[in-house]
Design a protein around this motif. Sequence first.
Motif, PDB file in Angstrom:
ATOM      1  N   ALA A  34       0.828  -1.204   0.000  1.00  0.00           N
ATOM      2  CA  ALA A  34       0.000   0.000   0.000  1.00  0.00           C
ATOM      3  C   ALA A  34       0.866   1.259   0.000  1.00  0.00           C
ATOM      4  CB  ALA A  34      -0.928  -0.014   1.219  1.00  0.00           C
ATOM      5  N   MET A  39       0.216   5.362  -0.732  1.00  0.00           N
ATOM      6  CA  MET A  39      -0.526   5.695   0.479  1.00  0.00           C
ATOM      7  C   MET A  39       0.392   6.348   1.492  1.00  0.00           C
ATOM      8  SD  MET A  39      -2.965   3.286   2.850  1.00  0.00           S
ATOM      9  CE  MET A  39      -4.246   4.098   3.846  1.00  0.00           C
ATOM     10  N   LEU A  44      -2.419   6.318   6.897  1.00  0.00           N
ATOM     11  CA  LEU A  44      -2.690   4.920   7.241  1.00  0.00           C
ATOM     12  C   LEU A  44      -2.886   4.753   8.742  1.00  0.00           C
ATOM     13  CD1 LEU A  44      -2.888   1.904   6.631  1.00  0.00           C
ATOM     14  CD2 LEU A  44      -0.380   1.801   6.640  1.00  0.00           C
ATOM     15  N   ILE A 247      -9.450   7.284  -0.468  1.00  0.00           N
ATOM     16  CA  ILE A 247      -9.272   5.837  -0.323  1.00  0.00           C
ATOM     17  C   ILE A 247     -10.407   5.136  -1.045  1.00  0.00           C
ATOM     18  CG2 ILE A 247     -10.548   5.644   1.846  1.00  0.00           C
ATOM     19  CD1 ILE A 247      -8.357   3.647   2.765  1.00  0.00           C
ATOM     20  N   LYS A 252      -5.096  -0.158  -0.395  1.00  0.00           N
ATOM     21  CA  LYS A 252      -4.961   0.838   0.669  1.00  0.00           C
ATOM     22  C   LYS A 252      -6.015   0.612   1.745  1.00  0.00           C
ATOM     23  CE  LYS A 252      -3.141   4.274  -2.576  1.00  0.00           C
ATOM     24  NZ  LYS A 252      -3.324   5.603  -3.175  1.00  0.00           N
TER      25      LYS A 252
END
Length: 266
Positions: A34, A39, A44, A247, A252
């Motif tokens: 990801a 990302m 995250l 997103i 992700k």
Amino acid sequence: MGSLGAILDQSKPFLAVLFLQFGISGMSIITKFALNQGMSQHVLVVYRHAIATLVIAPFAIVLERKIRPKMSLSVFVKILLLALLEPTMDQNLLYTGMKYTTATFTSAMTNVLPAFVFLLAWIVKLEKVNIRKLHSQAKILGTIVTFGGAMLMTLINGPMLPLPWTKSNNHHVFSSASAVKQDPIKGALMIIFGCFCWAGFIILQAITLKSYPAELSLTAFICLAGTIGGSIVALAMEAGNAAVWSIHFDVKLLAAVYSVRYSPFI
């Protein structure tokens, strides 16, 4: 049959830990993938703990409604400090270190965590050490070996494995954020500092549970505070880059949802 049943019962903890390690390894791989797709590691952290809060809070409200202690100022301050140590500082450092290295490198480096926990527990007198006893000598030797292995990992730079997603014809999949230059030394230092924060979290969590013995509620509060703290960090680090918050149903989202199951305090 009785002996076989006893063997199976004794093997359950080992199997549980084994499957947990496989799950954590999968989390590292998915997270790295990801991050390679652009990302933000800071975003995250926010999404991970926002989802964790939504998942854990209902169970905490229902299952611990009769045993949940009243919130005191002391416990509230400890929750804020816990959220600062593990969700906010540790995971931002850990994921940033992963960006500079690899999933394998990160998984190997996090093995210093037990050594840090042992040292901190010794300092705050949660762990007693008698150099004359064999079990204490084993712990000290294990700590030295753990640190030695982690330092050795910083000196190893093996060849890139020819996996499907590393081939040049798949380069268009990755965004410009995936072009972070590999820096094992810088990444290792971030991971080590992250593990130090993680160890501090474990020690403080053990202390907090003595005065607030409601595990699910404590976890939900930490995730909520971690979401807020992580959001502040992410907004500061990604200022002017609103696109990083988008997103979709892709890797992700999978990284954010999957990592909730293997959060260190769940």
